[in-house]
Design an enzyme around this catalytic site. Structure first.
Site, PDB file in Angstrom:
ATOM      1  NE  ARG A 102      -3.861   0.566   1.871  1.00  0.00           N
ATOM      2  CZ  ARG A 102      -5.104   0.622   2.401  1.00  0.00           C
ATOM      3  NH1 ARG A 102      -5.329   1.339   3.486  1.00  0.00           N
ATOM      4  NH2 ARG A 102      -6.099  -0.032   1.844  1.00  0.00           N
ATOM      5  CG  HIS A 129      -8.416   0.006  -2.839  1.00  0.00           C
ATOM      6  ND1 HIS A 129      -7.549  -1.024  -2.528  1.00  0.00           N
ATOM      7  CD2 HIS A 129      -9.141   0.240  -1.712  1.00  0.00           C
ATOM      8  CE1 HIS A 129      -7.753  -1.386  -1.281  1.00  0.00           C
ATOM      9  NE2 HIS A 129      -8.714  -0.646  -0.763  1.00  0.00           N
ATOM     10  CD  GLN A 132     -13.062  -2.201  -0.843  1.00  0.00           C
ATOM     11  OE1 GLN A 132     -12.230  -2.086   0.042  1.00  0.00           O
ATOM     12  NE2 GLN A 132     -14.238  -2.762  -0.635  1.00  0.00           N
ATOM     13  CG  ASP A 228     -13.554   6.207  -1.220  1.00  0.00           C
ATOM     14  OD1 ASP A 228     -13.587   5.955   0.001  1.00  0.00           O
ATOM     15  OD2 ASP A 228     -12.495   6.250  -1.875  1.00  0.00           O
ATOM     16  CB  CYS A 267     -13.975   0.897  -0.147  1.00  0.00           C
ATOM     17  SG  CYS A 267     -13.437   2.602   0.071  1.00  0.00           S
ATOM     18  NE  ARG A 295     -10.188  -5.503   0.522  1.00  0.00           N
ATOM     19  CZ  ARG A 295      -9.466  -4.476   0.992  1.00  0.00           C
ATOM     20  NH1 ARG A 295     -10.061  -3.419   1.509  1.00  0.00           N
ATOM     21  NH2 ARG A 295      -8.148  -4.485   0.903  1.00  0.00           N
TER      22      ARG A 295
HETATM   23  N1  NVA Z   1      -9.991   6.713  -1.326  1.00  0.00           N
HETATM   24  C1  NVA Z   1      -9.616   6.247  -0.020  1.00  0.00           C
HETATM   25  C2  NVA Z   1      -9.835   4.779   0.087  1.00  0.00           C
HETATM   26  C3  NVA Z   1      -9.528   4.193   1.440  1.00  0.00           C
HETATM   27  C4  NVA Z   1      -9.678   2.704   1.494  1.00  0.00           C
HETATM   28  C5  NVA Z   1      -8.166   6.603   0.257  1.00  0.00           C
HETATM   29  O1  NVA Z   1      -7.340   6.456  -0.661  1.00  0.00           O
HETATM   30  O2  NVA Z   1      -7.857   7.038   1.357  1.00  0.00           O
HETATM   31  N1   CP Z   2     -11.189  -0.323   2.310  1.00  0.00           N
HETATM   32  C1   CP Z   2      -9.920  -0.388   2.759  1.00  0.00           C
HETATM   33  O1   CP Z   2      -8.987  -0.643   2.009  1.00  0.00           O
HETATM   34  O2   CP Z   2      -9.790  -0.182   4.095  1.00  0.00           O
HETATM   35  P1   CP Z   2      -8.442   0.006   4.922  1.00  0.00           P
HETATM   36  O3   CP Z   2      -7.889   1.371   4.555  1.00  0.00           O
HETATM   37  O4   CP Z   2      -8.855  -0.067   6.345  1.00  0.00           O
HETATM   38  O5   CP Z   2      -7.484  -1.066   4.543  1.00  0.00           O
END
Ligand code: NVA
Ligand code: CP
Length: 312
Positions: A102, A129, A132, A228, A267, A295
């Site tokens: 990540r 992502h 997801q 989101d 998500c 997930r």
């Molecule tokens: N768009 C959000 C998704 C979190 C799972 C982010 O990138 O923070």
């Molecule tokens: N939806 C998702 O990826 O959640 P986290 O940021 O908690 O991993």
């Protein structure tokens, strides 16, 4: 060897294979049958951003598959002190069998993959992502809102920021052939490059993908409504401006009433009162938390699938 970086190099059949494996393993897991599909496999999990779901689902998932997860926060490893990513990739991938990352820029993920000897999975970047979306697809199938044989019967409405989630929906719709309407405020549209790619795929799959600025038009008769956060990780400095710019883009009960009795997906983490009302969130908690649970199952399917490619 295959990586799982941003979906564009996957076919509809391959996505279906991964989802089918996810369902098979979900069934086994529910029956407390844990087959060692990836016995002794080591999964390194590198996090340059926070996570709840991604961390727990990958770590529990690889353990249930007979392997082991190694959680690596960039704050604790030499990467965070400036060791080059390509060196980190060359070291870690000699010691483990699979890596999940990540990170911020997609180019960091791509660079890691370029230097890695083992499959690399995108656990979220600023661009997309994709894991997801695997869980979201499983949930849509379970709630009978999607079927691989008749994708054109499904219309998904995404209301909100043209961010990594919107990008992932656009590519997935293009690949699989379901209809997608993305409604963003002006100035928050999805990346042109992703748009082009999604439309290119849509020409082949028959998906109808529309880009709008009106949430009501997007949600009208939709089978799935999703959103989101308005402030993704790394955008904290823009929070105030974004909250102003996104007024009118909250998913409310009034908006949901325009849909075709849609399920609501998120998500997570969700910020009630911003992208979704408390009322909609709680009314659809069953879908949302099933999506979160998926997930685990979807990613187990993905890891087993990637493991099989490795062996072939
Ligand atoms: N768009 C959000 C998704 C979190 C799972 C982010 O990138 O923070
Ligand atoms: N939806 C998702 O990826 O959640 P986290 O940021 O908690 O991993």
């Amino acid at each position: 060897m295959r990586h799982f970086l941003w979906l564009i190099d996957y076919t509809k059949d391959e996505i279906k294979e991964i989802i089918d494996l996810g369902f098979q393993i979900k069934k086994e897991t529910k029956a407390r049958v844990f087959k060692p599909y990836l016995k002794n496999w080591q999964l390194a999990m590198i996090f340059e951003k926070s996570s709840t779901r991604t961390r727990v689902s990958f770590e529990a998932g690889i353990n249930q598959l007979g392997g082991n997860g190694i959680f690596l926060s960039s704050r604790d490893i030499q990467l965070g002190r400036g060791e080059p990513l390509k060196d980190t990739a060359r070291v870690i991938s000699r010691m483990v069998d699979m890596v999940m990352i990540r990170t911020f820029g997609q180019e960091r993920l791509e660079e890691f993959a370029k230097y890695s000897k083992v499959p690399v999975i995108n656990g979220l970047t600023d661009l997309c992502h994709p894991v997801q979306l695997l869980a979201d697809l499983m949930t849509m199938i379970e709630f009978e809102r999607f079927d691989f044989e008749n994708p054109q019967k499904t219309t998904v409405a995404y209301v909100g920021d043209g961010n990594n989630m919107a990008h992932s929906w656009a590519i997935m719709a293009g690949l699989l052939g379901f209809n997608l309407r993305i409604a963003t405020p002006e100035g928050y549209e999805i990346d042109d490059f992703i748009k082009e790619k999604a439309l290119e795929f849509a020409k082949i799959s028959g998906a109808k993908i529309e880009f709008l600025h009106n949430p009501a038009l997007a949600v009208k008769d939709a089978d799935v409504v999703t959103t989101d956060t308005w402030v993704s990780m790394g955008q904290e400095d823009e929070k105030e401006k974004r909250i102003k710019d996104f007024q009118g883009f909250k998913v409310t009960s009034e908006l949901m009433a325009l849909s075709n009795n849609a399920i609501f997906l998120h998500c997570l983490p969700a910020y009630r009162g911003y992208e979704v009302s408390e009322e909609v969130f709680e009314a659809h908690a069953q879908e949302i938390f099933q999506e979160a649970e998926n997930r685990l199952h979807a990613q187990k399917g993905l890891m087993v699938w990637l493991g099989k490619q490795q062996k072939n």
